[in-house]
Enzyme design. Structure first.
Site, mmCIF file in Angstrom:
data_model
loop_
_atom_site.group_PDB
_atom_site.id
_atom_site.type_symbol
_atom_site.label_atom_id
_atom_site.label_comp_id
_atom_site.label_asym_id
_atom_site.label_seq_id
_atom_site.Cartn_x
_atom_site.Cartn_y
_atom_site.Cartn_z
ATOM 1 N N GLU A 175 51.129 24.652 0.478
ATOM 2 C CA GLU A 175 50.274 24.274 1.614
ATOM 3 C C GLU A 175 51.097 23.645 2.730
ATOM 4 O O GLU A 175 52.212 23.198 2.531
ATOM 5 C CB GLU A 175 49.188 23.290 1.172
ATOM 6 C CG GLU A 175 49.608 22.226 0.184
ATOM 7 C CD GLU A 175 50.637 21.251 0.696
ATOM 8 O OE1 GLU A 175 50.557 20.878 1.891
ATOM 9 O OE2 GLU A 175 51.524 20.859 -0.081
ATOM 10 N N GLU A 318 54.516 22.057 0.115
ATOM 11 C CA GLU A 318 54.948 23.407 0.486
ATOM 12 C C GLU A 318 54.862 24.404 -0.667
ATOM 13 O O GLU A 318 54.853 25.602 -0.463
ATOM 14 C CB GLU A 318 56.390 23.429 1.022
ATOM 15 C CG GLU A 318 56.651 22.581 2.231
ATOM 16 C CD GLU A 318 58.110 22.618 2.683
ATOM 17 O OE1 GLU A 318 58.908 23.385 2.076
ATOM 18 O OE2 GLU A 318 58.457 21.895 3.629
#
Length: 356
Positions: A175, A318
């Protein structure tokens, strides 16, 4: 619940006990003392149950990075400005972020999805599935409408559908979105009743003073919106984020296809909690990669009943921790597929073999 979401929930089945037992029996005959491979053995058995294959092989792996912005950033809950969200997305697409480096090492592809970035982005490799231009400020009202929350989940499901059609059989959740630890903490508190001061962490590196402010903002958002813990879609709509909904959809879609999902850090785990609230069986398809340094993540993993494979004090998000977890997934699969049994190696009396 949206009818399409409901259809996917109904497709999710319990793990395949026959495949799990066959994998366990095979591992018991490998040329090592019983139980000596520890958690790798239990991981291999879990992967067999998820896939329905005694010796699963994951030739194509995909990290799905859901990117979105958060209106609650207006309240000053992050140490970084919101402009960092699109800047980091371009960094992902250029291959220069931490998750890119680790994904190359793990042999995993990255798909970056704009599900709710506040600005317009154009790049040939960007998957544009924008539900809206960021959420509204949840400290003043609902983050999004119920329909938008459902659409974010369906977006995640659709991305998985496309990947499975191309041969992907394992997923990592990733994300990007400045302010998303605030929304994730709110989702966690709404669904579990955890006190905000125990769930909210420093995110991108807040000072003590700004952390207290963040806690106050989350408490205000919960009070203003009164999300219904018995209705996960309501929680997502009122205090969640578009990327959180998207990742919940990724998990549900993967589970419907009997694909394991390696869960990354705090935000991904909040999405996992949401997915489990929508469909309890989805939790059986989740593999926790690591314990994030972000406060509240260990509590969140405990709530999910997941034991992290790694503990590296990471808190970057991430999908980085998830990608590192792929290495252990590969190791578990290789052990089952490639290690000799006592019979094939011509070793007698396996029960007598001892370790140093």
């Amino acid at each position: 619940m949206n009818e399409l979401v409901k259809q996917y929930v109904e497709r999710i089945q319990p793990l395949d006990e026959t495949a799990s037992k066959e994998a366990a029996a095979h591992i018991a005959n490998l040329t090592v003392p019983p139980g000596s491979l520890g958690k790798l053995e239990s991981l291999a058995i879990r992967l067999a149950g998820i896939t329905g294959e005694t010796k699963p092989l994951f030739e194509r792996k995909e990290v799905i990075i859901m990117a979105a912005d958060h209106g609650v950033c207006e309240e000053g809950v992050s140490a970084f400005p919101q402009e960092v969200t699109p800047q980091m997305i371009l960094n992902f697409l250029a291959g220069g972020a931490a998750v890119n480096v680790l994904s190359r090492q793990a042999g995993a592809d990255i798909v970056c999805v704009d599900i709710g970035v506040k600005s317009d982005l154009a790049h040939p490799q960007l998957v544009s599935r924008k539900v809206r231009y960021g959420t509204a400020n949840m400290a003043k009202g609902p983050a999004m409408s119920r329909e938008e929350a459902e659409q974010s989940i369906l977006t995640g499901i659709a991305v998985v559908e496309e990947a499975v059609a191309q041969g992907v059989r394992i997923f990592v959740t990733g994300e990007m979105g400045i302010g998303n630890t605030t929304a994730s903490s709110a989702v966690m508190c709404a669904l579990t009743g955890t006190p905000v001061k125990e769930a909210a962490g420093r995110g991108t590196g807040l000072t003590d003073e700004r952390l207290l402010h963040k806690i106050g903002v989350i408490e205000k958002a919960l009070a203003v919106n009164a999300p219904d813990a018995a209705d996960p879609i309501d929680v997502l709509a009122k205090v969640g984020g578009l990327e959180i909904g998207g990742l919940a959809g990724v998990i549900l879609g993967a589970a419907a296809h009997r694909c394991p999902v390696v869960i990354d850090g705090f935000i991904s785990s909040a999405a996992a909690l949401l997915a489990r609230a929508i469909c309890p069986l989805a939790a059986e398809y989740m593999i926790a990669s690591h314990a994030s340094h972000e406060q509240g993540h260990r509590l969140l993993l405990q709530e999910l009943g997941l034991a992290p494979m790694l503990d590296l004090d990471m808190r970057i998000g991430e999908g980085t921790g998830g990608v590192l977890g792929l290495t252990l997934v590969d190791a578990a699969c290789r052990i089952v597929r490639e290690m000799a049994t006592f019979e094939s190696a011509g070793i007698s009396g396996g029960e007598a073999v001892t370790s140093e």
